[in-house]
Design a protein around this motif. Structure first.
Motif, mmCIF file in Angstrom:
data_model
loop_
_atom_site.group_PDB
_atom_site.id
_atom_site.type_symbol
_atom_site.label_atom_id
_atom_site.label_comp_id
_atom_site.label_asym_id
_atom_site.label_seq_id
_atom_site.Cartn_x
_atom_site.Cartn_y
_atom_site.Cartn_z
ATOM 1 N N GLU A 20 0.823 -1.210 0.000
ATOM 2 C CA GLU A 20 0.000 0.000 0.000
ATOM 3 C C GLU A 20 0.860 1.264 0.000
ATOM 4 O O GLU A 20 0.526 2.256 -0.661
ATOM 5 C CB GLU A 20 -0.932 0.001 1.209
ATOM 6 N N ALA A 21 1.971 1.234 0.741
ATOM 7 C CA ALA A 21 2.834 2.416 0.828
ATOM 8 C C ALA A 21 3.461 2.744 -0.522
ATOM 9 O O ALA A 21 3.449 3.898 -0.962
ATOM 10 C CB ALA A 21 3.915 2.197 1.882
ATOM 11 N N THR A 22 4.013 1.749 -1.191
ATOM 12 C CA THR A 22 4.631 2.020 -2.486
ATOM 13 C C THR A 22 3.583 2.348 -3.549
ATOM 14 O O THR A 22 3.846 3.142 -4.459
ATOM 15 C CB THR A 22 5.502 0.843 -2.941
ATOM 16 N N ASP A 23 2.389 1.765 -3.405
ATOM 17 C CA ASP A 23 1.327 2.084 -4.367
ATOM 18 C C ASP A 23 0.935 3.557 -4.327
ATOM 19 O O ASP A 23 0.407 4.091 -5.319
ATOM 20 C CB ASP A 23 0.088 1.226 -4.098
ATOM 21 N N LEU A 24 1.201 4.240 -3.211
ATOM 22 C CA LEU A 24 0.925 5.677 -3.140
ATOM 23 C C LEU A 24 1.768 6.465 -4.137
ATOM 24 O O LEU A 24 1.346 7.529 -4.610
ATOM 25 C CB LEU A 24 1.214 6.197 -1.728
ATOM 26 N N PHE A 25 2.970 5.946 -4.442
ATOM 27 C CA PHE A 25 3.929 6.730 -5.222
ATOM 28 C C PHE A 25 4.105 6.252 -6.658
ATOM 29 O O PHE A 25 4.670 6.973 -7.483
ATOM 30 C CB PHE A 25 5.284 6.745 -4.500
ATOM 31 N N TRP A 192 18.126 12.759 4.559
ATOM 32 C CA TRP A 192 19.485 12.997 4.087
ATOM 33 C C TRP A 192 19.689 12.472 2.670
ATOM 34 O O TRP A 192 18.922 11.665 2.169
ATOM 35 C CB TRP A 192 20.518 12.401 5.029
ATOM 36 N N THR A 193 20.755 12.995 2.064
ATOM 37 C CA THR A 193 21.216 12.491 0.773
ATOM 38 C C THR A 193 22.619 11.940 0.944
ATOM 39 O O THR A 193 23.309 12.219 1.931
ATOM 40 C CB THR A 193 21.222 13.589 -0.304
ATOM 41 N N ARG A 194 23.034 11.156 -0.034
ATOM 42 C CA ARG A 194 24.364 10.557 0.001
ATOM 43 C C ARG A 194 24.805 10.321 -1.432
ATOM 44 O O ARG A 194 24.041 9.767 -2.238
ATOM 45 C CB ARG A 194 24.316 9.240 0.771
ATOM 46 N N HIS A 195 25.988 10.759 -1.764
ATOM 47 C CA HIS A 195 26.566 10.477 -3.071
ATOM 48 C C HIS A 195 27.428 9.226 -2.946
ATOM 49 O O HIS A 195 28.273 9.129 -2.055
ATOM 50 C CB HIS A 195 27.396 11.662 -3.563
ATOM 51 N N TRP A 196 27.204 8.261 -3.835
ATOM 52 C CA TRP A 196 27.923 6.990 -3.785
ATOM 53 C C TRP A 196 28.385 6.661 -5.193
ATOM 54 O O TRP A 196 27.585 6.253 -6.022
ATOM 55 C CB TRP A 196 27.019 5.894 -3.227
ATOM 56 N N GLY A 197 29.667 6.915 -5.476
ATOM 57 C CA GLY A 197 30.122 6.786 -6.852
ATOM 58 C C GLY A 197 29.373 7.783 -7.714
ATOM 59 O O GLY A 197 29.264 8.964 -7.384
ATOM 60 N N ALA A 198 28.800 7.311 -8.820
ATOM 61 C CA ALA A 198 28.010 8.175 -9.685
ATOM 62 C C ALA A 198 26.546 8.231 -9.268
ATOM 63 O O ALA A 198 25.745 8.923 -9.905
ATOM 64 C CB ALA A 198 28.112 7.677 -11.133
ATOM 65 N N GLY A 199 26.182 7.520 -8.201
ATOM 66 C CA GLY A 199 24.784 7.419 -7.801
ATOM 67 C C GLY A 199 24.406 8.351 -6.664
ATOM 68 O O GLY A 199 25.258 8.847 -5.920
ATOM 69 N N ARG A 200 23.108 8.547 -6.538
ATOM 70 C CA ARG A 200 22.552 9.390 -5.484
ATOM 71 C C ARG A 200 21.588 8.567 -4.641
ATOM 72 O O ARG A 200 20.793 7.788 -5.173
ATOM 73 C CB ARG A 200 21.797 10.575 -6.089
ATOM 74 N N ILE A 201 21.650 8.777 -3.330
ATOM 75 C CA ILE A 201 20.782 8.094 -2.373
ATOM 76 C C ILE A 201 20.011 9.157 -1.591
ATOM 77 O O ILE A 201 20.570 10.190 -1.225
ATOM 78 C CB ILE A 201 21.621 7.235 -1.407
ATOM 79 N N VAL A 202 18.725 8.892 -1.355
ATOM 80 C CA VAL A 202 17.909 9.786 -0.527
ATOM 81 C C VAL A 202 17.173 8.949 0.502
ATOM 82 O O VAL A 202 16.508 7.962 0.149
ATOM 83 C CB VAL A 202 16.882 10.577 -1.361
ATOM 84 N N VAL A 203 17.262 9.344 1.763
ATOM 85 C CA VAL A 203 16.581 8.665 2.858
ATOM 86 C C VAL A 203 15.659 9.653 3.560
ATOM 87 O O VAL A 203 16.074 10.755 3.932
ATOM 88 C CB VAL A 203 17.593 8.093 3.871
ATOM 89 N N THR A 204 14.412 9.248 3.748
ATOM 90 C CA THR A 204 13.426 10.031 4.494
ATOM 91 C C THR A 204 12.947 9.158 5.643
ATOM 92 O O THR A 204 12.339 8.111 5.406
ATOM 93 C CB THR A 204 12.235 10.407 3.590
ATOM 94 N N THR A 205 13.224 9.550 6.893
ATOM 95 C CA THR A 205 12.882 8.641 7.995
ATOM 96 C C THR A 205 11.411 8.670 8.397
ATOM 97 O O THR A 205 10.904 7.639 8.847
ATOM 98 C CB THR A 205 13.778 8.878 9.223
ATOM 99 N N PRO A 206 10.654 9.771 8.287
ATOM 100 C CA PRO A 206 9.217 9.649 8.568
ATOM 101 C C PRO A 206 8.542 8.751 7.533
ATOM 102 O O PRO A 206 8.947 8.716 6.365
ATOM 103 C CB PRO A 206 8.713 11.095 8.450
ATOM 104 N N GLY A 207 7.513 8.024 7.957
ATOM 105 C CA GLY A 207 6.795 7.188 7.003
ATOM 106 C C GLY A 207 6.304 5.885 7.591
ATOM 107 O O GLY A 207 6.106 4.916 6.856
ATOM 108 N N HIS A 208 6.052 5.862 8.901
ATOM 109 C CA HIS A 208 5.635 4.622 9.551
ATOM 110 C C HIS A 208 4.301 4.104 9.016
ATOM 111 O O HIS A 208 4.102 2.897 8.898
ATOM 112 C CB HIS A 208 5.531 4.835 11.057
ATOM 113 N N SER A 209 3.410 5.012 8.696
ATOM 114 C CA SER A 209 2.061 4.615 8.293
ATOM 115 C C SER A 209 1.612 5.458 7.099
ATOM 116 O O SER A 209 2.233 6.465 6.747
ATOM 117 C CB SER A 209 1.087 4.777 9.463
#
Length: 236
Positions: A20-25, A192-209
């Motif tokens: 259900e969570a991924t279906d939102l996006f 937060w974001t994180r650069h890893w090699g040529a890639g980009r990472i994004v983490v959002t900690t809120p989202g329990h429900s």
């Protein structure tokens, strides 16, 4: 116009409602020019050809396990330019026993503090605390969080262990409380974001429900984060 390719990897602990969570996006991705593939396990991470053709991975896989081959495939793809993003336990409480995965993401869920003992009823709401998400100076300039004001939530407040290779866009502070053992306020990265090699990472900690994911600021951050993390032309 060439459509971008997104891979949604979901599963693990059902309490975070990965489907259900991924279906939102998924509709957001499709409307914004992504072809979306959905997988219910991390086996796809061992498919180097599939990941090389993927511009963005959206993961919602709380706890669970991952093999060495799979995490190596994920890390290789990100280093080569595939974007990687997710929220809450689906990205920072994944594969707790895998140090290579923790190294890739740059932060790990440690706990979510609880209400006073006298108010606990044995359900998930024992960890629902009012708290603020505070945008950092860097976050106010970043395309993911620019224009978003500090906002308040009543949900799980993640205490995160992290390294300093992450670029923190927002924080949350755990205050001292008489029933807790720490002796001064503790500030954790919340976005937060994180650069890893040529890639980009994004983490959002809120989202329990689902209601938290539908909070206008949380949803905006996640959607902007998916776009920002997507493989750039220079990584193609």
């Amino acid at each position: 116009m060439t459509r971008r390719r997104a891979l949604v990897v979901r599963g693990g602990w059902e309490g975070h409602r990965p489907v259900e969570a991924t279906d939102l996006f998924i509709p957001f991705l499709e409307v914004n020019g992504y072809t979306v593939r959905v997988e219910g396990s991390t086996e796809i991470y061992a498919d180097a050809t599939a990941l090389a053709d993927t511009d963005l991975i959206v993961q919602c896989m709380t706890m669970s396990q991952i093999t060495g081959e799979q995490v190596a495939g994920l890390a290789t793809a990100v280093a080569a330019g595939t974007g990687f993003t997710g929220w809450h336990g689906g990205i920072v409480d994944s594969f707790r026993a895998c140090s290579d995965y923790l190294h890739l993401v740059g932060g790990q869920f440690a706990t979510h503090p609880s209400v006073p003992p006298c108010d606990r009823r044995g359900g998930e709401q024992d960890a629902f605390l009012p708290h603020s998400i505070t945008i950092t100076d860097h976050g106010r300039q970043h395309p993911i969080t620019a224009g978003i004001e500090d906002f308040d939530l009543v949900t799980e407040q993640y205490w995160v262990l992290h390294d300093d290779l992450i670029d923190v866009l927002a924080t949350t502070t755990h205050p001292t409380r008489e029933w807790q053992p720490w002796h001064r306020p503790v500030t954790s990265p919340a976005i937060w974001t994180r650069h890893w090699g040529a890639g980009r990472i994004v983490v959002t900690t809120p989202g329990h429900s689902l209601d938290v994911l539908e909070h206008p600021s949380v949803r905006t951050v996640i959607e902007r984060g998916m776009v920002w993390a997507t493989r750039t032309a220079s990584a193609s």
